[in-house]
Design a protein around this motif. Sequence first.
Motif, PDB file in Angstrom:
ATOM      1  N   ALA A   1       8.582   7.222 -14.614  1.00  0.00           N
ATOM      2  CA  ALA A   1       7.978   6.343 -13.604  1.00  0.00           C
ATOM      3  C   ALA A   1       7.991   7.022 -12.235  1.00  0.00           C
ATOM      4  N   PHE A   2       9.103   7.705 -11.929  1.00  0.00           N
ATOM      5  CA  PHE A   2       9.177   8.384 -10.629  1.00  0.00           C
ATOM      6  C   PHE A   2       8.109   9.465 -10.520  1.00  0.00           C
ATOM      7  N   MET A   3       7.870  10.158 -11.624  1.00  0.00           N
ATOM      8  CA  MET A   3       6.888  11.243 -11.606  1.00  0.00           C
ATOM      9  C   MET A   3       5.506  10.719 -11.211  1.00  0.00           C
ATOM     10  N   TRP A   4       5.129   9.600 -11.805  1.00  0.00           N
ATOM     11  CA  TRP A   4       3.809   9.029 -11.496  1.00  0.00           C
ATOM     12  C   TRP A   4       3.779   8.510 -10.062  1.00  0.00           C
ATOM     13  N   ASN A   5       4.882   7.913  -9.645  1.00  0.00           N
ATOM     14  CA  ASN A   5       4.992   7.421  -8.271  1.00  0.00           C
ATOM     15  C   ASN A   5       4.795   8.566  -7.271  1.00  0.00           C
ATOM     16  N   ALA A   6       5.438   9.693  -7.534  1.00  0.00           N
ATOM     17  CA  ALA A   6       5.345  10.832  -6.617  1.00  0.00           C
ATOM     18  C   ALA A   6       3.912  11.344  -6.518  1.00  0.00           C
ATOM     19  N   THR A   7       3.212  11.325  -7.646  1.00  0.00           N
ATOM     20  CA  THR A   7       1.817  11.781  -7.640  1.00  0.00           C
ATOM     21  C   THR A   7       0.943  10.834  -6.823  1.00  0.00           C
ATOM     22  N   LEU A   8       1.134   9.535  -7.047  1.00  0.00           N
ATOM     23  CA  LEU A   8       0.330   8.547  -6.316  1.00  0.00           C
ATOM     24  C   LEU A   8       0.607   8.590  -4.815  1.00  0.00           C
ATOM     25  N   ALA A   9       1.826   8.982  -4.453  1.00  0.00           N
ATOM     26  CA  ALA A   9       2.234   8.897  -3.048  1.00  0.00           C
ATOM     27  C   ALA A   9       1.456   9.842  -2.141  1.00  0.00           C
ATOM     28  N   TRP A  10       0.945  10.927  -2.702  1.00  0.00           N
ATOM     29  CA  TRP A  10       0.301  11.918  -1.828  1.00  0.00           C
ATOM     30  C   TRP A  10      -0.983  12.450  -2.459  1.00  0.00           C
ATOM     31  N   ASN A  11      -1.718  11.542  -3.097  1.00  0.00           N
ATOM     32  CA  ASN A  11      -3.018  11.928  -3.650  1.00  0.00           C
ATOM     33  C   ASN A  11      -4.151  11.462  -2.739  1.00  0.00           C
ATOM     34  N   GLY A  12      -3.803  10.995  -1.560  1.00  0.00           N
ATOM     35  CA  GLY A  12      -4.806  10.626  -0.570  1.00  0.00           C
ATOM     36  C   GLY A  12      -5.225   9.174  -0.616  1.00  0.00           C
ATOM     37  N   LEU A  13      -4.886   8.460  -1.669  1.00  0.00           N
ATOM     38  CA  LEU A  13      -5.399   7.103  -1.814  1.00  0.00           C
ATOM     39  C   LEU A  13      -4.635   6.051  -0.997  1.00  0.00           C
ATOM     40  N   PRO A  14      -3.296   6.041  -1.039  1.00  0.00           N
ATOM     41  CA  PRO A  14      -2.610   4.931  -0.343  1.00  0.00           C
ATOM     42  C   PRO A  14      -2.983   4.771   1.131  1.00  0.00           C
ATOM     43  N   PRO A  15      -3.114   5.851   1.908  1.00  0.00           N
ATOM     44  CA  PRO A  15      -3.397   5.619   3.336  1.00  0.00           C
ATOM     45  C   PRO A  15      -4.877   5.496   3.686  1.00  0.00           C
ATOM     46  N   CYS A  16      -5.766   5.474   2.693  1.00  0.00           N
ATOM     47  CA  CYS A  16      -7.199   5.390   3.012  1.00  0.00           C
ATOM     48  C   CYS A  16      -7.473   4.245   3.983  1.00  0.00           C
ATOM     49  N   GLY A  17      -8.122   4.539   5.082  1.00  0.00           N
ATOM     50  CA  GLY A  17      -8.509   3.502   6.027  1.00  0.00           C
ATOM     51  C   GLY A  17      -7.475   3.187   7.087  1.00  0.00           C
ATOM     52  N   LEU A  18      -6.280   3.783   6.973  1.00  0.00           N
ATOM     53  CA  LEU A  18      -5.228   3.463   7.940  1.00  0.00           C
ATOM     54  C   LEU A  18      -5.353   4.259   9.229  1.00  0.00           C
ATOM     55  N   GLY A  19      -5.923   5.461   9.156  1.00  0.00           N
ATOM     56  CA  GLY A  19      -5.730   6.381  10.272  1.00  0.00           C
ATOM     57  C   GLY A  19      -4.293   6.877  10.230  1.00  0.00           C
ATOM     58  N   GLY A  20      -3.727   7.164  11.389  1.00  0.00           N
ATOM     59  CA  GLY A  20      -2.322   7.567  11.425  1.00  0.00           C
ATOM     60  C   GLY A  20      -2.125   9.060  11.276  1.00  0.00           C
TER      61      GLY A  20
END
Lengths: 402, 402
Positions: free
Chosen positions: B246-265
């Motif tokens: 589970a951690f492995m997938w979490n780590a991939t999702l964390a920096w694949n560009g998707l979570p911060p889409c639209g935030l700026g920052g």
Amino acid sequence: MIPFRFHNPVNVVFGRGAAANVGQEAVQYGRKALLVYGQASLKQSGLYDRLVLSLQQAGVAVVPFGNVQANPLLSHARQGIALAKAEGCDLVVAAGGGSVLDTAKGIAGGAGCDIDPWDVLSKGTPFTTALPLVTVLTVPAAGSEMNCGFVLTDDVASGIKGGGFGGSPVFPKVSILDPETTLSVPPGYMTYACADVMSHLLEKYFTASSTWTPVQDRLIEGLVLAAMECLAAIHADPDALSPREAFMWNATLAWNGLPPCGLGGSTPAHLIEHGLSAVFPRIAHGEGLALIQPTWLRWFAMRSPARPARFARAVFGVDVACDTLAGVEGARRYLDFLARFGGPRDWSGCGVAEADLAAVARSASQLAQVWGMADAYPEPLILEILKMALSANLKPAPVDAS
Amino acid sequence: MIPFRFHNPVNVVFGRGAAANVGQEAVQYGRKALLVYGQASLKQSGLYDRLVLSLQQAGVAVVPFGNVQANPLLSHARQGIALAKAEGCDLVVAAGGGSVLDTAKGIAGGAGCDIDPWDVLSKGTPFTTALPLVTVLTVPAAGSEMNCGFVLTDDVASGIKGGGFGGSPVFPKVSILDPETTLSVPPGYMTYACADVMSHLLEKYFTASSTWTPVQDRLIEGLVLAAMECLAAIHADPDALSPREAFMWNATLAWNGLPPCGLGGSTPAHLIEHGLSAVFPRIAHGEGLALIQPTWLRWFAMRSPARPARFARAVFGVDVACDTLAGVEGARRYLDFLARFGGPRDWSGCGVAEADLAAVARSASQLAQVWGMADAYPEPLILEILKMALSANLKPAPVDAS
């Protein structure tokens, strides 16, 4: 976790006003576009003219192909295939909601490789190639803008509503998500959209075959809560752009294949709903899901309570120790949440009688064969759930004190 | 929301035992692979031999290129470019953690288009083409397996650690995520990995320029909570596969560009950390983030408390009405959480003295020029934050009663 492959090459262009750049995006893929759209609203809003202008200014000729209807038809997609071939289109541009985008996928695949869309949907044969597809989304709900799936009703022969994945060739090359284009969607319809989004997020969450999946669980719970927050904000101020914008992105994420990665699971409410709107095309997909999903959840919670209970606690803050009771309470709150924003509290308004349910169950069970769900959801069980939905929801739900 | 474009074409193959299929994946892209790897552990575990066997059985010849070190070096990547060219490799296969994958991106780009990796990192010039890249991830943290970014330290001239995006050509074609390969990563190192993952998720969340972003906020909060849940489970049973998976997938999702889409920052803690580990290469990236991020957050919460307060309440359940106090408390709990699993409670163990900080600030401020952050983070401010981190964390934190 269940082993999986995740590959989603769609180039998403998101932002206010982005639709005006459709020409610059489209010209990278072709010079003569079949422009697929739906009803008159696209023209009334002026968006149709802006899209045509942008395409023409970029050097992309436009062959219009309108009149896609909600719960779109195979016969119409075949007309589009014939037109695209006759006109020598090298590109498909779709402007509309899920029905338009789904039709455009059928056309792009069917015109690109001589595989009929119904073979894809009825036999699971993916398209081998396709005309490149560029989409401009105007109704956020189906998620078609960031996946390779599509749904068509076979109005030519079987009457079945089929849904499935068309394979890599029909992933949109570019999908433009311009939240300004969604302001004209009535709040009541956004409630149906939210029912679709919640169902997309939750079906495999409920039915997951993996046991310890905190990443997917928390991601999905977060997106469900966000969708609910957006819907409330849209109803509070239908003219505000921020809630529309956030909801639009939420809807795309909900069915782009990523949230359920590794869960396993299936989509029983979607299965049953496709049967319902195949027999009653006037029922919008999201409306049908609002009619079915809460009852399915209550039924499921009484058989397999762990996941429904987790949902009830995480999303609705249900504070009940017994998993079964918590899950059933979660189903009630699910229904109440949608009803608070105009969703159906029962089936009394949808014009479906108990005598109609056998045909619905039959249609859904035919789709269950294609989806590999026939063992888990045989026709008598689908009928039982439909009867439960039709009758049980007629009882007024207790007042929600939350 | 800030307008954005999201396009991530990486084909992720996830599952226990998936590494054994590297040959079948790689042969679709080339017939002679430069196999980039790190230290002896890959050979000791037997994975190296299994990968070579799979590649050879699929008809892919292997040119080994090992000895990538943590905080990888530009000079080494250039050696790899020369070797790939001399051997006529038409493919790069990377097997290891973020340092190996980052080096492989530099090689794939540098061998594919005659643009030097340091031009990419120091001037922001992306690679125009690249050798196709297939990765087998063994250390989940950096997220390099599902993005086009890479980090190298210029050991040839400037001494700066540069990080940036290499452009579409260096997205891995396929990334194989086999959780079994991560079982040998010590739990203490997983704490550093978790610090990296949390920082990836939170930097743009904290510094977002958009105002109403419930979708991204809840998605990110969910993934942060999941990462924390996974880390605790890994420490409770280091041999259990599910938490690693589970951690492995979490780590991939964390920096694949998707979570911060639209935030700026922006990514200030990463900026400062790259300065730290450029000057002190023995400090792992995740360790450096654990040393910097909580102090940066406390500093930021006193200036711009709304987002830190939201974080503190959503992730740590901080029940304090004042945003500033809530945000500061969130920073303390962030530090305490990592320290509970072996992360640094202060700088006393890392061998950095106050006199060293000027060089660290100088290195980070040079990177700030490339990242467009020089106005927000001038060198004196970076130095101030570093001094705060070095000194303030020496005070024992109050006992965490949560």
